[in-house]
Write an enzyme that holds these catalytic residues in place. Structure first.
Site, PDB file in Angstrom:
ATOM      1  N   ASP A 112      94.795  87.033 -54.173  1.00 24.06           N
ATOM      2  CA  ASP A 112      95.183  88.317 -53.576  1.00 24.06           C
ATOM      3  C   ASP A 112      96.701  88.430 -53.519  1.00 24.06           C
ATOM      4  OD1 ASP A 112      94.510  90.825 -52.026  1.00 24.06           O
ATOM      5  OD2 ASP A 112      95.680  89.764 -50.509  1.00 24.06           O
ATOM      6  N   LYS A 117      99.438  91.079 -55.633  1.00 26.84           N
ATOM      7  CA  LYS A 117     100.546  91.801 -55.003  1.00 26.84           C
ATOM      8  C   LYS A 117     101.875  91.444 -55.671  1.00 26.84           C
ATOM      9  CE  LYS A 117      98.049  91.981 -50.618  1.00 26.84           C
ATOM     10  NZ  LYS A 117      97.954  91.478 -49.234  1.00 26.84           N
TER      11      LYS A 117
END
Length: 403
Positions: free
Chosen positions: A252, A256
């Site tokens: 995750d 980003k």
């Protein structure tokens, strides 16, 4: 285009295929009291539900004071959708959804949002994490439908697809695509990057603690208790995903990092980012190791991280899980690092996100953005802010109306 002899009328001839768009443009130009937007929301879970409630609470004020008329005309879940010819009553939308929703069809959903030519603008808010939904972005943008989303899949996917989305915006006569909530929920991270670049600044490096879950875990973990115990407490408190490996894998954070790197002009693929996973290799296969088994076996691997935390503490430092973008060298990484307790990262508390921008203007003292970077309400607020930013781009007045 021709002006009549009386100067009271203007006649315009357009291609028949552009007729709906031309009519929308005329309606938008002459709808001087309010900027009216047809809104469709995909995802009725915690983020989508929070967004609907926030729109409901602010809708009257937005119309009277800011000239933005948001008409939610469609809401969809993964299996059902509710369509309304005018707009959905947001005070009772859940009851109406449960009684009147039909089988979801994203093509019909987008047509419903867009094809009402009496409404000048259409936007879809994708509040899911679905790859299937994000696969529709390109065709929606090409049709002239604006997009607002916290869904990271499209902007961290293959670079070729990423570029196609930008081309689709132009093909759709500058359809707008806003995704502030991709990184840091409601924190102004992406918009700050754009402001800096547009005003002529150049990035040197970006460092960030970009996961609320891992921020919390390493703000608590100092070696005084096992890492597995801290993870178990975080899971029990609801800070992690149901399977903590989704957080501990670092993917995750890597998504980003890819999104931010692309914002500053780097051509980077997700597979090119080295990621230091915190999941022991024997426990990584989710098809072979259940969540319960993972939690039971995680204590077997505590020793290495406990030693790292104790060593850092002895040096007055703390462990932090960070995403790093070295713009000058064109490199990205997601890894565990040590920072002095006096550093901005070392003094972080709770589950906050924090990002440091080192640029030509902000070199000796990096520009810092810090705050809650996860949670339904702040993520929905980030999506809502993008929705209002869209209204401003479309021509809503910048001054507040006072009665």
């Amino acid at each position: 285009m021709a002006q009549g002899s009386s100067e009271h009328n203007v006649s315009v001839v357009v291609s028949s295929k552009d007729e709906p768009r031309a009519l929308r443009a005329a309606h938008a130009s002459f709808c001087l009291s309010d900027q009216t937007i047809s809104v469709g929301i995909i995802g009725r879970g915690v983020v989508g539900g929070a967004l609907i409630n926030q729109i409901s609470q602010q809708r009257r004020k937005l119309k009277s004071q800011f000239g933005i008329d948001l008409r939610v005309r469609a809401i969809a879940s993964s299996s059902k959708m509710l369509l309304a010819s005018s707009e959905i009553d947001l005070q009772s939308w859940e009851t109406t959804f449960n009684s009147d929703a039909v089988t979801v069809d994203l093509n019909e959903f987008s047509r419903h949002i867009y094809d009402n030519v009496s409404l000048p603008h259409a936007v879809i808010c994708d509040c899911t994490a679905s790859q299937d939904v994000s696969d529709n972005y390109e065709q929606w943008l090409r049709r002239g439908i604006h997009l607002v989303t916290p869904n990271k899949k499209a902007n961290s996917g293959p670079m070729e697809s990423y570029l196609h989305l930008r081309e689709a915006q132009i093909a759709g006569f500058n359809s707008h695509f806003f995704y502030e909530a991709n990184v840091g929920a409601g924190l102004p991270i992406i918009s700050t990057i754009r402001d800096l670049l547009r005003t002529g600044d150049n990035f040197i490096e970006i460092q960030g603690i970009l996961s609320g879950t891992l921020s919390y875990i390493f703000n608590v973990f100092d070696g005084s208790e096992p890492f597995s115990t801290v993870v178990a407490k975080a899971k029990a408190a609801g800070y992690t995903e149901p399977d903590p490996r989704e957080d501990l894998s670092g993917m995750d954070v890597a998504r980003k990092v890819v999104i931010l790197a692309r914002e500053v002009g780097m051509s980077v693929e997700l597979r090119d980012v080295p990621v230091e996973s915190l999941v022991p290799e024997p426990l990584q296969d989710q098809s072979q190791v259940t969540i319960a088994e993972f939690m039971d076996r995680l204590p077997d691997y505590d020793l290495e991280l406990s030693a790292m935390a104790s060593e850092a503490a002895a040096m007055g430092e703390k462990l932090r899980y960070v995403g790093v973008i070295n713009v000058a060298e064109g490199k990205c990484a997601v890894e565990l690092r040590r920072y002095p307790s006096a550093h901005q990262f070392g003094g972080l508390q709770g589950s906050d996100n924090i990002v440091l921008f080192r640029t030509q203007r902000y070199d000796a003292q990096p520009l810092t953005i810090q705050g809650p970077g996860a949670g339904a309400e702040v993520t929905a607020a980030g999506v809502f802010a993008d929705l209002l930013r869209l209204g401003a781009y479309l021509g809503a007045p910048s001054a507040t109306r006072y009665s």
